[in-house]
Enzyme design. Structure first.
Site, PDB file in Angstrom:
ATOM      1  CE1 TYR A  33       0.175   1.847   4.361  1.00  0.00           C
ATOM      2  CE2 TYR A  33       1.091  -0.372   4.401  1.00  0.00           C
ATOM      3  CZ  TYR A  33       0.930   0.871   4.984  1.00  0.00           C
ATOM      4  OH  TYR A  33       1.535   1.161   6.183  1.00  0.00           O
ATOM      5  CE  LYS A 142       3.057   3.353   3.253  1.00  0.00           C
ATOM      6  NZ  LYS A 142       3.500   3.583   4.644  1.00  0.00           N
ATOM      7  CD  GLU A 174      10.104   1.642  10.995  1.00  0.00           C
ATOM      8  OE1 GLU A 174      10.152   2.606  10.201  1.00  0.00           O
ATOM      9  OE2 GLU A 174       9.877   0.479  10.617  1.00  0.00           O
ATOM     10  CG  LEU A 198       8.060   2.569   5.246  1.00  0.00           C
ATOM     11  CD1 LEU A 198       7.836   1.406   4.298  1.00  0.00           C
ATOM     12  CD2 LEU A 198       6.732   3.179   5.659  1.00  0.00           C
TER      13      LEU A 198
END
Length: 280
Positions: A33, A142, A174, A198
């Site tokens: 996505y 992702k 993260e 990411l």
């Protein structure tokens, strides 16, 4: 007003958008996505977002179902007005005739996109907690397989916080739905790109803005001790921009308010957005 979405070549009311129960996104989380902010009716850093989509698709061994011009045409139909909003798009490996872990042959992908308003960003800052990173080893993709992130983000919500900062082998990696920055000794620090984070579009822009304005910025690992001792902590994402963390694990970060480096960076970020709105 009925929200119109895109699904496999059609624009239709969201209530009418349906997928097969055999869709591999539904059965396996087999898809990727992207989230693209829109300011002044203009998608923000569209080329970078579409490149990340291509990278994610390549990471799961799928070809992009559409060309850049096709994505642009879809987004132009979905974006409504000039208010701040975000485009969500998702591509799965489609709905083969039977459930099987192996990749199906000759199965068209499922392509979905919608546009929704962006919630206001709390300028006073938010609180966060640290939690062990329990995710898989390909976090640079992702992917829609976000159960670990969902559980960790909910753990933060249950604690009255906005984000969970993930820790692995003594390093702060993260957020559950964001990238991480700290200010340490007057320098902005963010973990380097790799399979464990990411590659955030807002993260990259934040680094670019810092370098362009002579603000010290390093991409290197952040230890849990450095995170807890930092004078400022931020998380970044497409819809939350640069968000200051003012409480971490029930202790204040710095003086418990958004810090001066964040104040400057946020101002520069908002100027960047304004230029986009003005078509500059």
């Amino acid at each position: 007003m009925t929200q119109i979405v895109y699904l496999n070549g059609d624009f239709l009311p969201i209530e009418s958008a349906k997928i097969s129960v055999l869709d591999r996104g539904f059965l396996f989380g087999d898809g990727v996505y992207e989230v693209i902010p829109v300011y002044g009716g203009k998608p923000f850093r569209l080329a970078e977002h579409l490149q990340r989509l291509e990278n994610s698709l390549e990471g799961i061994r799928m070809e992009s179902p559409l060309a850049t011009s096709d994505w642009e045409a879809i987004f132009a139909r979905l974006v409504d007005g000039t208010e701040d909003q975000s485009i969500y798009l998702q591509v799965t490996r489609g709905a083969p005739p039977k459930r099987d872990h192996a990749f199906p042959k000759n199965t068209p992908p499922t392509v979905f996109a919608m546009c929704t308003p962006i919630a206001p960003i709390p300028a006073s800052g938010v609180c966060a907690i640290t939690v062990p990173d329990i995710r898989w080893q390909w976090c640079h993709i992702k992917a829609i397989t976000l159960l670990a992130n969902v559980l960790q983000r909910q753990q933060a919500v249950d604690a009255g916080c906005a984000e969970a900062i993930l820790v692995r082998d003594g390093q702060a990696i993260e957020g559950a739905a964001s990238n991480l920055f700290v200010v340490s000794g007057g320098t902005i620090v963010t973990p380097p790109k790799g399979n464990d984070i990411l590659p955030g579009i807002t993260r990259d822009l934040t680094v670019e803005i810092a370098h362009a304005n002579g603000i010290p910025c390093e991409e290197r690992p952040i230890s849990l001790n450095e995170l807890r001792a930092a004078s400022e902590v931020w998380v970044t994402s497409s819809t939350r921009e640069i968000l200051p963390v003012v409480m971490l694990d029930q202790s204040p970060v710095g003086d418990g308010a958004p810090g001066p480096v964040w104040q400057r960076m946020n101002s520069l970020y908002q100027e960047h957005k304004l230029r986009l709105r003005q078509g500059l």
